[in-house]
Design an enzyme around this catalytic site. Structure first.
Site, PDB file in Angstrom:
ATOM      1  N   GLN A   1     -74.595 -12.068  48.825  1.00 51.74           N
ATOM      2  CA  GLN A   1     -74.368 -11.541  48.217  1.00 51.74           C
ATOM      3  C   GLN A   1     -73.345 -13.307  47.900  1.00 51.74           C
ATOM      4  O   GLN A   1     -73.069 -12.982  46.836  1.00 51.74           O
ATOM      5  CB  GLN A   1     -72.991 -11.058  48.413  1.00 51.74           C
ATOM      6  CG  GLN A   1     -71.963  -9.956  47.702  1.00 51.74           C
ATOM      7  CD  GLN A   1     -72.953  -9.622  46.538  1.00 51.74           C
ATOM      8  OE1 GLN A   1     -72.946  -9.551  45.297  1.00 51.74           O
ATOM      9  NE2 GLN A   1     -73.391  -8.414  46.875  1.00 51.74           N
TER      10      GLN A   1
ATOM     11  N   SER B   1     -80.992 -13.335  49.835  1.00 50.96           N
ATOM     12  CA  SER B   1     -81.719 -12.107  48.676  1.00 50.96           C
ATOM     13  C   SER B   1     -82.175 -12.697  47.071  1.00 50.96           C
ATOM     14  O   SER B   1     -80.686 -12.744  46.775  1.00 50.96           O
ATOM     15  CB  SER B   1     -81.305 -11.183  48.247  1.00 50.96           C
ATOM     16  OG  SER B   1     -81.643 -10.075  47.806  1.00 50.96           O
ATOM     17  N   ALA B   2     -83.482 -12.949  46.953  1.00 48.45           N
ATOM     18  CA  ALA B   2     -83.614 -13.655  45.175  1.00 48.45           C
ATOM     19  C   ALA B   2     -82.558 -12.843  43.799  1.00 48.45           C
ATOM     20  O   ALA B   2     -82.350 -13.057  43.338  1.00 48.45           O
ATOM     21  CB  ALA B   2     -84.814 -13.690  44.605  1.00 48.45           C
ATOM     22  N   HIS B   3     -83.204 -10.990  44.255  1.00 48.61           N
ATOM     23  CA  HIS B   3     -82.089 -10.997  42.885  1.00 48.61           C
ATOM     24  C   HIS B   3     -80.488 -10.955  42.577  1.00 48.61           C
ATOM     25  O   HIS B   3     -80.354 -10.090  41.849  1.00 48.61           O
ATOM     26  CB  HIS B   3     -83.261  -9.366  42.754  1.00 48.61           C
ATOM     27  CG  HIS B   3     -81.511  -7.763  43.702  1.00 48.61           C
ATOM     28  ND1 HIS B   3     -81.081  -6.601  43.380  1.00 48.61           N
ATOM     29  CD2 HIS B   3     -82.584  -8.220  45.548  1.00 48.61           C
ATOM     30  CE1 HIS B   3     -80.820  -6.538  44.081  1.00 48.61           C
ATOM     31  NE2 HIS B   3     -81.344  -7.101  45.623  1.00 48.61           N
TER      32      HIS B   3
ATOM     33  N   GLY C   1     -83.134  -8.816  51.383  1.00 46.23           N
ATOM     34  CA  GLY C   1     -81.764  -9.349  52.140  1.00 46.23           C
ATOM     35  C   GLY C   1     -82.207  -7.620  53.544  1.00 46.23           C
ATOM     36  O   GLY C   1     -81.867  -8.227  54.232  1.00 46.23           O
TER      37      GLY C   1
ATOM     38  N   THR D   1     -98.897  -9.633  53.981  1.00 44.78           N
ATOM     39  CA  THR D   1     -99.504 -10.602  52.460  1.00 44.78           C
ATOM     40  C   THR D   1     -98.048 -11.105  51.875  1.00 44.78           C
ATOM     41  O   THR D   1     -97.205 -10.086  51.485  1.00 44.78           O
ATOM     42  CB  THR D   1    -100.650 -10.246  52.023  1.00 44.78           C
ATOM     43  OG1 THR D   1    -101.597  -9.847  52.512  1.00 44.78           O
ATOM     44  CG2 THR D   1    -100.852 -11.087  50.560  1.00 44.78           C
TER      45      THR D   1
ATOM     46  N   CYS E   1     -75.144   7.417  47.000  1.00 44.13           N
ATOM     47  CA  CYS E   1     -76.264   7.892  48.022  1.00 44.13           C
ATOM     48  C   CYS E   1     -77.337   8.727  46.831  1.00 44.13           C
ATOM     49  O   CYS E   1     -77.117   8.343  46.002  1.00 44.13           O
ATOM     50  CB  CYS E   1     -76.381   9.178  48.902  1.00 44.13           C
ATOM     51  SG  CYS E   1     -75.947  10.824  47.680  1.00 44.13           S
TER      52      CYS E   1
ATOM     53  N   ASN F   1     -69.114  -7.852  50.395  1.00 50.17           N
ATOM     54  CA  ASN F   1     -70.327  -7.248  48.690  1.00 50.17           C
ATOM     55  C   ASN F   1     -69.283  -6.297  48.304  1.00 50.17           C
ATOM     56  O   ASN F   1     -69.578  -6.542  47.080  1.00 50.17           O
ATOM     57  CB  ASN F   1     -71.569  -6.572  49.597  1.00 50.17           C
ATOM     58  CG  ASN F   1     -71.746  -5.502  50.018  1.00 50.17           C
ATOM     59  OD1 ASN F   1     -70.706  -5.799  51.428  1.00 50.17           O
ATOM     60  ND2 ASN F   1     -72.472  -4.528  49.888  1.00 50.17           N
TER      61      ASN F   1
END
Lengths: 384, 368
Positions: free
Chosen positions: B167, B187-189, B72, B225, B310, B139
């Site tokens: 999200q 985003s995949a995760h 993302g 790649t 952080c 998010n």
């Protein structure tokens, strides 16, 4: 001091204990001893100030090497570990007062405030909220059961004793606190660290003031309170100008070095006049005081007025003897049996009965020997 | 007390679906670079393009609209890279937007946590940005943003709209690509795929200037790649999600908030008054630090999130909650509980139990 001696942690079996882990060997071994004894140890490292400025390895995270060490030790011990952000609290409760004290001509001792206002206040509350049975720290002091509750005593190793820094501890705090290494000497602590393979076994001791790692406290004070680095005059007891100085924050009462003025005999700082940015110097006899006036006193046990107690009026000086007269509003007067040099306003004046810490207060003012003698003389003359 | 650990931090990252693990593992076993001309390369290329078609199909776009990225953050920054002038972003964007364009005009949000459209219209007219970025859902609070309305305002000034749907993707009835955006980051995760793979979905005909030039991969739009095992895992995760009914998760989330409020009347569910993702609950208990809540819950085996940590592990007060007008102290007292497709009643019970124990200890200490 053998590490094989059984230690009474005064805790229920398997209790949850929060350990303040600085990343040094003492608090690491504290955590290790409790973990070995089967308690549920929760390591907490306090993020007290931005360490970026003091890191020499070029990394730019706000966390220093010490946090990484604490994490590594916690991982090695298999205990939970968290970082608590107390930068704002530490700045307000410790650093700003530290700078303000120098600007007012006093010589502060920030470690006492950190224990009193951060570790034994906010961190202790955090530990209670977690349902912990105790908060343990790596201080070299002993908590012993007495006839009227728990007492705070000097460490078994007198060279390591840190009870001076804990004079403001309250009975309620002491009930909740544990100091497992107070029974050990430093070689024993290092031996435990080595036996357990803790990565900090050989780590050198930390410096005096954690947030001034380079020892240049004047630079930090000047950044917060430029008035403390205002140049001024060095004068003698009669007001005669002997030289110039680059800021009162660079001086402490009793100091001899760094004055840059030479007369016949060695000169010492006898007073710091913040209002006029003046350093007052005098010969050794002018530096001697008979008594100290304390404010902000805290007593775990009250000294008797006639009792001769052990007194430390500066953290890096040996204890002397004196008598304590408690006064209203948290004040007290400590009369030294022998005249004392280098008694600096702003330092803690701490009192023991034998090894037992009774308490202490902050030095607000001192009574020079000559004044006290004069006062006695006045008393004699005024007598009928 | 402890039992099995309970994971309620799905908004940070979701468990990878077994189907995605299997697909990724299978791809890892095969050799072949999709750019190679030989048979190994051709097979790899076919697998990559099949994954691309699956991702495109899920989001209702053409396959060549899908530019695979490392996730993302990269998709967001690739979109920002297209700006040809000033940029405007919602004040509650993710750090991968805010910190990439610190000079961007900030569009304020209402106290309820959604973009203030009236203020946005005014600021867009005043600053005439070339690119506007806004999340589809926040998010930290889950608040769904009025993206379709914003798209009209953006079109009216001739600017481009980028939507960060990281999200929200897969959790709303309508596709994030159907709202009038020029680019959409996913985003995949966050939805059951592996970490390290995401995509920028690009409106047909929109040329894309590569941020990472080099080989001609992804139609010359993103060199490197391709992460083929990630892409097939991404596609497999989306397939699992297809047609999933989120209403049961929303009901769990609502029950969780109801029960905690019954215990702690001062507890607030932030942004509860606006449409939210079914999966996120931002819970604010005045005076009870998020750090204490996170640690106490973790020690009882319940994982939740808060603000953004952080690398030292210290929590910064949420910029999202600050942008909603909450004080720093309030922002430091909010935790984020986030649920997913497999969250159970028992897990919610565990959270409620652990949180209640903490709350009672805290109240007791403060009363002492």
């Amino acid at each position: 001091m053998a590490e094989t001696a059984p230690i009474d942690f005064d805790l229920p079996a398997g209790a949850r204990v929060v350990v303040a882990m600085s990343g040094g060997v003492d608090s690491s071994v504290t955590a290790a001893m409790l973990a070995e004894a089967g308690f549920e140890v929760v390591g907490v490292t306090l993020q007290l100030y931005d360490q970026r400025a003091s890191r020499r390895d070029g990394k730019t995270c706000c966390a220093g090497r010490d946090l990484e060490d604490a994490r590594a030790v916690a991982d090695r011990l298999g205990i939970a570990h968290y970082t608590l952000d107390m930068e704002a609290r530490f700045r307000a409760a410790v650093i700003e007062e530290f700078a303000a004290a120098y600007a007012a001509g006093r010589t502060p001792i920030p470690c006492v405030r950190c224990n009193e206002r951060v570790k034994f206040a906010d961190l202790l509350a955090f530990a209670r909220d977690l349902g912990a049975a105790a908060l343990a720290t790596g201080h070299y002091v002993r908590r012993l059961r007495g006839p009227a509750g728990f007492e705070l005593h000097r460490a078994a190793d007198p060279h390591r004793d840190q009870s001076y820094f804990l004079f403001a501890t309250t009975p309620e705090q002491l009930d909740f606190l544990r100091f497992p290494i107070g029974e050990l000497d430093k070689p024993a602590v290092r031996a435990i660290a080595a036996r357990l393979g803790l990565p900090v076994a050989e780590k050198p001791d930390s410096q005096d003031i954690c947030f001034v790692p380079d020892g240049d406290h004047a630079r930090l004070v000047g950044a917060l309170r430029p008035d403390a680095l205002r140049p001024g005059e060095i004068v003698d007891g009669t007001g005669r100008v002997l030289g110039r100085h680059a800021g009162i924050a660079r001086f402490t009462v009793g100091q001899r070095k760094g004055l840059g003025v030479a007369v016949g005999e060695p000169l010492y700082v006898t007073a710091i006049d913040a209002t006029r940015a003046r350093i007052v110097v005098g010969p050794r006899r002018a530096n001697l005081v008979a008594a100290a006036r304390l404010e902000g006193c805290s007593w775990l046990a009250a000294p008797h007025p006639e009792e001769v107690v052990a007194v430390k009026h500066r953290y890096n000086e040996p204890a002397v003897t004196g008598r304590v007269a408690r006064e209203p509003d948290g004040r007290a007067r400590v009369a030294f049996l022998e005249p004392q040099a280098g008694v600096a306003p702003g330092q803690a004046c701490v009192v023991w009965r034998g090894t037992r810490l009774l308490g202490g207060g902050w030095i607000a003012a001192t009574e020079p020997v000559r004044d006290a003698a004069a006062a006695r003389l006045d008393g004699v003359l005024a007598a009928p | 007390m402890k039992g099995e650990p309970v994971y309620l931090d799905w908004a940070a990252t979701a468990p990878v679906r077994p189907e995605a693990i299997a697909a990724t593992a299978a791809a890892l076993r095969e050799v072949g670079n999709p750019a190679s001309v030989h048979a190994f390369g051709r097979r790899a290329r076919a697998r990559l393009e099949a994954a691309r078609r699956a991702v495109a199909g899920f989001f209702g776009v053409e396959p060549d609209a899908v530019v695979f990225t490392s996730g993302g953050s990269e998709a967001n920054q690739l979109a920002l890279h297209q700006a040809r002038g000033p940029i405007a972003v919602a004040a509650i964007e993710h750090a991968s937007i805010l910190e990439a364009v610190p000079e961007a005009i900030r569009l304020p949000v209402t106290p309820a946590g959604i973009l203030d459209l009236a203020a946005a219209e005014r600021l867009l007219a005043e600053h005439r940005p070339s690119l506007v970025a806004c999340q589809l859902a926040n998010n930290e609070t889950g608040a769904i943003q009025p993206v379709a309305e914003l798209a009209r305002l953006v079109r009216a000034i001739g600017a481009h709209l980028h939507v960060d749907a990281v999200q929200a993707a897969g959790k709303l009835a309508s596709a994030p690509t159907a709202l009038g955006a020029d680019t959409v980051a996913v985003s995949a995760h966050k939805l059951g795929g592996p970490a390290g793979i995401g995509a920028l979905l690009v409106r047909p005909g929109l040329p894309l200037r590569p941020r990472q030039p080099g080989g001609g991969q992804e139609g010359g739009r993103r060199a490197g790649t391709p992460n083929l095992p990630g892409a097939v895992g991404f596609a497999a995760a989306l397939e699992c999600l297809s047609g999933f009914d989120w209403s049961a998760v929303a009901a769990l989330r609502d029950r969780l908030e109801r029960e905690l409020r019954a215990i702690a009347p001062e507890l607030r569910a932030v942004a509860a008054e606006v449409p939210r993702l079914p999966t996120i609950s931002c819970l604010l208990t005045p005076g009870l630090p998020a750090e204490t809540q996170l640690v106490a819950l973790d020690l009882d085996g319940v994982a939740v999130g808060a603000g953004s940590a952080c690398s030292s592990g210290k929590l910064a007060p949420s910029h999202v909650l600050r942008a909603m007008g909450l004080s720093e102290a309030e922002a430091r007292a909010a935790i984020r509980v986030s649920l997913g497709w497999s969250t159970s009643d028992a897990e919610v019970d565990r959270l409620v139990g652990a949180w209640t124990a903490l709350y009672r200890r805290w109240r007791q200490r403060r009363a002492a």
